[in-house]
Structure formats: structure tokens, C-alpha cells
Design an enzyme around this catalytic site. Structure first.
Site, PDB file in Angstrom:
ATOM      1  CB  VAL A  26      26.623 -70.702  27.470  1.00  0.00           C
ATOM      2  CG1 VAL A  26      28.138 -70.786  27.375  1.00  0.00           C
ATOM      3  CG2 VAL A  26      26.095 -71.492  28.657  1.00  0.00           C
ATOM      4  CD1 TRP A  27      19.505 -67.418  28.330  1.00  0.00           C
ATOM      5  CD2 TRP A  27      20.027 -65.518  27.255  1.00  0.00           C
ATOM      6  NE1 TRP A  27      18.359 -66.921  27.753  1.00  0.00           N
ATOM      7  CE2 TRP A  27      18.656 -65.763  27.087  1.00  0.00           C
ATOM      8  CE3 TRP A  27      20.596 -64.395  26.676  1.00  0.00           C
ATOM      9  CZ2 TRP A  27      17.829 -64.908  26.372  1.00  0.00           C
ATOM     10  CZ3 TRP A  27      19.781 -63.545  25.951  1.00  0.00           C
ATOM     11  CH2 TRP A  27      18.404 -63.802  25.807  1.00  0.00           C
ATOM     12  CG  ASP A  51      26.434 -68.150  34.440  1.00  0.00           C
ATOM     13  OD1 ASP A  51      26.406 -68.192  35.684  1.00  0.00           O
ATOM     14  OD2 ASP A  51      25.422 -67.885  33.752  1.00  0.00           O
ATOM     15  CE1 TYR A  56      20.183 -68.926  31.078  1.00  0.00           C
ATOM     16  CE2 TYR A  56      22.517 -69.410  31.103  1.00  0.00           C
ATOM     17  CZ  TYR A  56      21.453 -68.642  31.526  1.00  0.00           C
ATOM     18  OH  TYR A  56      21.667 -67.593  32.371  1.00  0.00           O
ATOM     19  CE  LYS A  81      22.795 -68.394  36.146  1.00  0.00           C
ATOM     20  NZ  LYS A  81      23.094 -68.689  34.740  1.00  0.00           N
ATOM     21  CG  HIS A 114      17.631 -68.796  36.608  1.00  0.00           C
ATOM     22  ND1 HIS A 114      17.907 -69.620  35.530  1.00  0.00           N
ATOM     23  CD2 HIS A 114      17.985 -67.549  36.202  1.00  0.00           C
ATOM     24  CE1 HIS A 114      18.409 -68.900  34.543  1.00  0.00           C
ATOM     25  NE2 HIS A 114      18.457 -67.647  34.921  1.00  0.00           N
ATOM     26  N   PRO A 193      26.784 -57.946  31.155  1.00  0.00           N
ATOM     27  CG  PRO A 193      28.855 -59.037  31.014  1.00  0.00           C
ATOM     28  CD  PRO A 193      27.371 -59.303  31.125  1.00  0.00           C
ATOM     29  CE  LYS A 234      25.824 -66.084  23.212  1.00  0.00           C
ATOM     30  NZ  LYS A 234      25.431 -65.566  21.878  1.00  0.00           N
ATOM     31  CB  SER A 235      30.941 -63.759  22.505  1.00  0.00           C
ATOM     32  OG  SER A 235      30.941 -63.725  21.082  1.00  0.00           O
ATOM     33  NE  ARG A 240      31.131 -59.548  18.303  1.00  0.00           N
ATOM     34  CZ  ARG A 240      29.859 -59.344  17.971  1.00  0.00           C
ATOM     35  NH1 ARG A 240      28.905 -60.071  18.531  1.00  0.00           N
ATOM     36  NH2 ARG A 240      29.544 -58.412  17.101  1.00  0.00           N
ATOM     37  CD  GLU A 243      37.265 -58.097  19.794  1.00  0.00           C
ATOM     38  OE1 GLU A 243      37.595 -58.277  18.610  1.00  0.00           O
ATOM     39  OE2 GLU A 243      36.114 -57.705  20.150  1.00  0.00           O
ATOM     40  CG  ASN A 244      34.063 -60.251  24.909  1.00  0.00           C
ATOM     41  OD1 ASN A 244      34.288 -59.185  24.333  1.00  0.00           O
ATOM     42  ND2 ASN A 244      32.939 -60.946  24.727  1.00  0.00           N
TER      43      ASN A 244
HETATM   44  N1  LIG Z   1      20.856 -65.110  36.121  1.00  0.00           N
HETATM   45  C1  LIG Z   1      20.118 -64.593  35.160  1.00  0.00           C
HETATM   46  O1  LIG Z   1      18.904 -64.410  35.292  1.00  0.00           O
HETATM   47  C2  LIG Z   1      20.781 -64.234  33.867  1.00  0.00           C
HETATM   48  C3  LIG Z   1      20.100 -63.446  32.918  1.00  0.00           C
HETATM   49  C4  LIG Z   1      20.765 -63.112  31.742  1.00  0.00           C
HETATM   50  C5  LIG Z   1      22.056 -63.564  31.527  1.00  0.00           C
HETATM   51  N2  LIG Z   1      22.694 -64.363  32.447  1.00  0.00           N
HETATM   52  C6  LIG Z   1      24.073 -64.878  32.225  1.00  0.00           C
HETATM   53  O2  LIG Z   1      24.947 -63.814  31.905  1.00  0.00           O
HETATM   54  C7  LIG Z   1      25.548 -64.052  30.633  1.00  0.00           C
HETATM   55  C8  LIG Z   1      25.820 -62.732  29.933  1.00  0.00           C
HETATM   56  O3  LIG Z   1      24.636 -61.993  29.720  1.00  0.00           O
HETATM   57  P1  LIG Z   1      23.923 -61.858  28.291  1.00  0.00           P
HETATM   58  O4  LIG Z   1      24.363 -62.978  27.435  1.00  0.00           O
HETATM   59  O5  LIG Z   1      22.492 -61.711  28.519  1.00  0.00           O
HETATM   60  O6  LIG Z   1      24.434 -60.451  27.736  1.00  0.00           O
HETATM   61  P2  LIG Z   1      25.867 -59.790  27.436  1.00  0.00           P
HETATM   62  O7  LIG Z   1      26.988 -60.678  27.833  1.00  0.00           O
HETATM   63  O8  LIG Z   1      25.794 -58.413  27.974  1.00  0.00           O
HETATM   64  O9  LIG Z   1      25.825 -59.642  25.843  1.00  0.00           O
HETATM   65  C9  LIG Z   1      25.848 -60.721  24.979  1.00  0.00           C
HETATM   66  C10 LIG Z   1      25.596 -60.188  23.570  1.00  0.00           C
HETATM   67  O10 LIG Z   1      26.658 -59.317  23.171  1.00  0.00           O
HETATM   68  C11 LIG Z   1      27.286 -59.821  21.986  1.00  0.00           C
HETATM   69  N3  LIG Z   1      28.741 -59.621  22.180  1.00  0.00           N
HETATM   70  C12 LIG Z   1      29.584 -60.355  22.938  1.00  0.00           C
HETATM   71  N4  LIG Z   1      30.830 -59.870  22.895  1.00  0.00           N
HETATM   72  C13 LIG Z   1      30.795 -58.799  22.071  1.00  0.00           C
HETATM   73  C14 LIG Z   1      31.780 -57.890  21.614  1.00  0.00           C
HETATM   74  N5  LIG Z   1      33.061 -57.995  22.003  1.00  0.00           N
HETATM   75  N6  LIG Z   1      31.394 -56.911  20.755  1.00  0.00           N
HETATM   76  C15 LIG Z   1      30.099 -56.812  20.343  1.00  0.00           C
HETATM   77  N7  LIG Z   1      29.119 -57.635  20.753  1.00  0.00           N
HETATM   78  C16 LIG Z   1      29.457 -58.639  21.619  1.00  0.00           C
HETATM   79  C17 LIG Z   1      26.889 -61.277  21.882  1.00  0.00           C
HETATM   80  O11 LIG Z   1      26.753 -61.698  20.540  1.00  0.00           O
HETATM   81  P3  LIG Z   1      27.624 -62.914  19.912  1.00  0.00           P
HETATM   82  O12 LIG Z   1      27.371 -64.146  20.711  1.00  0.00           O
HETATM   83  O13 LIG Z   1      27.092 -62.983  18.523  1.00  0.00           O
HETATM   84  O14 LIG Z   1      29.054 -62.444  19.969  1.00  0.00           O
HETATM   85  C18 LIG Z   1      25.511 -61.283  22.560  1.00  0.00           C
HETATM   86  O15 LIG Z   1      24.527 -60.907  21.610  1.00  0.00           O
HETATM   87  C19 LIG Z   1      24.532 -64.958  29.934  1.00  0.00           C
HETATM   88  O16 LIG Z   1      25.084 -65.618  28.818  1.00  0.00           O
HETATM   89  C20 LIG Z   1      24.135 -65.869  31.062  1.00  0.00           C
HETATM   90  O17 LIG Z   1      25.125 -66.851  31.291  1.00  0.00           O
HETATM   91  C21 LIG Z   1      22.073 -64.687  33.613  1.00  0.00           C
END
Ligand SMILES: NC(=O)c1ccc[n+]([C@@H]2O[C@H](COP(=O)([O-])OP(=O)(O)OC[C@H]3O[C@@H](n4cnc5c(N)ncnc54)[C@H](OP(=O)(O)O)[C@@H]3O)[C@@H](O)[C@H]2O)c1
Length: 276
Positions: A26-27, A51, A56, A81, A114, A193, A234-235, A240, A243-244
């Protein structure tokens, strides 16, 4: 790994607790309605792992959605975190209590440091050990730790981290950290991811998506799961979110995994732990 996995399949961590391999991140989901709705929708869809993080700003909304979901607390796995501004023994204890309060939960499933800021993490880690001993948190771990940061804890602490959450996608595989963690039985959770949606037009992803009747995002998520890692896409959009999670009715074959493994290009959205 075959098709027997499902949305709530858990992996046993080194401390004996278990964690769902799949969850919602949910970042960047705005505090308030956006996070609440996304979390509640995910839980209704079958997600059993959320998560979040103090940083956040949406722990409260995650907690509200969990409470309103009507799902038993023990069925849901919650990670939060400790932020960089609260490192150190006493700060960490205080910050954890605040997170717990904001989420209105009796316990957290997994509490992570974190980022490995500063020279040493040991005093902060000892606070996490105390939190675990008090039963307020079931498992403790770290995020963005490289082998040198992990070694300090492994040598000096009594509990070892059971999870390291790091950035992983087919385009950034972090082999050095991953192989160290596998050797030390520290389970990996991969964040970003989907490479934040930046490579969904990659021709190889599109080709494999065609072969399997899935979409590129689903291929990236399935790749993570078949590598044995936990994955937290995250979405905030309901379509999505659904779907995910629809990745448990197919699998990638050896050849497809091999082709995906060759996509490494060092594509990184967050700082490199090896350089901290
Ligand atoms: N520990 C750390 O330091 C750290 C750092 C970064 C992230 N995280 C955690 O990991 C999670 C996931 O990473 P993230 O949010 O950075 O990146 P991510 O999951 O790789 O990508 C999220 C992005 O992709 C879009 N998306 C989601 N599903 C999609 C789909 N089926 N088709 C097209 N676009 C899609 C989302 O937009 P919409 O929401 O508009 O769908 C969002 O903009 C975070 O939310 C957080 O909880 C942890």
C-alpha cells in the site's frame, strides 16, 4: 512449484511462524479512503497479507479495513515497518507502540526495520527482539539490508531476522543479497514486483503473457512466486487488485522462467542496499 499454490498459501519462516506468499502493498495509496478501499477490496478478493509502513502514513486505514472486513485476525498477515527517523532502542519501542495503536491491533505479524541507516543497527534490532518477546509482534525482520548489515545482526543478536524485504523484479534480481539470504534461511519478500508498471510493454513479457493467456503484470507476479519469494504488488484499482491475484491457475514452464531470468538490467526504483 506447481499449481497447488493459492492466494493464501503460507510459507514457514525460520522462527516457525508462517507468512502468505502473496499480499497487497500500500505504498503511495493515499491515507484515508484510497487505502481503506483498496485494503478492504483486496481482503474481500481473498488477499490475506497487507504490507504497510509507518512512513506510508496509512497504517490507520489498513487497520480500519481489517476491522471492517469481518475476517478473523489470525487469517490476516500484517507487516509494518519502522521508519528511519525512529531508529535506536527507545525510539523503536515508542514507534512500534504508535503503529500498533494506529492500526488498532493487538499484534503485528511482522515488524521490519525499513532501511539500514547509520553505522550500526544492533540497538534498534534489540528493541525489535523485546517487542517480539512481549508478544506484540510475531516475527521480526529487516528491509533493504545487504549482507554486511545482516552479518552484524547475525553475529551480535540472539534472534535472527526471518525476512528481508528488498526490491526484486525480473529486471532487478539482486543475486548477491538473495543468495546470502537463502543461505542464512532469511525469507525474501520482493517489492516493486511490477517495476512500478515501467516494463509492462517488454516484448518478452508480452510474448509469455500471450502463451499463457495472462497479462504482463501477472507474469511478473507469478515469476516472483515461482522463485519462492513473497510478493506484494500494489494497486488501488479494484480491477487490478483482482487481476494481480489471478495468478494461481497457471504456471510458467522452465523455458519461460529461464527467459524471464535473463531480463536482468539493474532497473532500480529505490536505493541500492549494497551501497548504503
Ligand atoms: N521496503 C521498502 O523499502 C519498500 C519500497 C517500495 C515498496 N515497498 C512495498 O512494496 C509494494 C509494491 O511496490 P511498489 O508499490 O513500489 O511498486 P509495484 O507494485 O511494482 O507497482 C505499483 C504500480 O503499478 C501499478 N499497477 C499495479 N497493478 C497493475 C497492473 N495490473 N497493470 C498495470 N499497472 C499496475 C500501480 O498503479 P495503480 O495503483 O494505479 O493500479 C502502481 O503505480 C509497495 O506498495 C510497498 O508496500 C516496500
Amino acid at each position: 512449484m506447481g499449481n497447488k499454490l493459492n492466494i493464501s498459501t503460507r510459507i514457514t519462516l525460520a522462527d516457525g511462524n508462517s507468512m502468505p506468499l502473496f499480499g497487497l502493498g500500500v505504498w503511495a495509496a493515499s491515507p484515508g479512503k484510497e487505502t481503506y478501499d483498496a485494503t478492504l477490496y483486496a481482503l474481500k478478493t481473498g488477499y490475506r497479507h497487507i504490507d504497510t509502513a509507518e512512513m506510508y502514513g496509512n497504517e490507520k486505514d489498513v487497520g480500519n479495513a481489517i476491522a471492517d472486513s469481518g475476517i478473523g485476525r489470525d487469517e490476516i498477515f500484517v507487516t509494518t515497518k519502522l521508519w528511519n527517523s525512529c531508529l535506536g532502542h527507545n525510539h523503536a519501542l515508542e514507534s512500534f507502540d504508535l503503529s500498533l495503536k494506529k492500526m488498532n491491533l493487538e499484534y503485528i505479524d511482522l515488524y521490519l526495520i525499513h532501511w539500514p541507516e547509520g553505522e550500526s543497527q544492533i540497538e534498534t534490532w534489540k528493541a525489535l527482539e523485546i517487542i517480539k518477546k512481549r508478544g506484540k509482534c510475531k516475527s521480526i525482520g529487516v528491509s533493504n539490508f545487504a549482507p554486511k548489515h545482516l552479518k552484524e545482526i547475525l553475529y551480535k543478536a540472539s534472534e535472527k531476522p526471518v525476512v528481508n524485504q528488498i526490491e526484486i523484479s525480473p529486471f532487478l534480481q539482486q543475486k548477491t543479497i538473495s543468495s546470502f539470504c537463502r543461505k542464512e534461511k532469511i525469507h525474501l519478500t520482493g517489492y516493486c514486483p511490477l517495476a512500478r508498471g515501467e516494463r509492462l510493454d517488454n516484448p518478452i513479457l508480452i510474448q509469455i503473457a500471450r502463451e499463457t493467456n495472462k497479462n504482463p503484470a501477472q507474469i511478473m507476479i507469478r515469476w516472483a512466486i515461482q522463485n519462492g519469494n513473497t510478493v506484494i504488488p500494489k494497486s488501488s484499482r479494484f480491477k487490478r487488485i483482482e487481476e494481480n491475484s489471478n495468478i494461481f491457475n497457471f504456471s510458467l514452464n522452465k523455458e519461460q522462467m529461464k527467459v524471464l531470468n535473463a531480463l536482468e538490467e539493474g532497473l532500480r526504483f529505490c536505493p541500492d542496499p549494497l551501497k548504503i
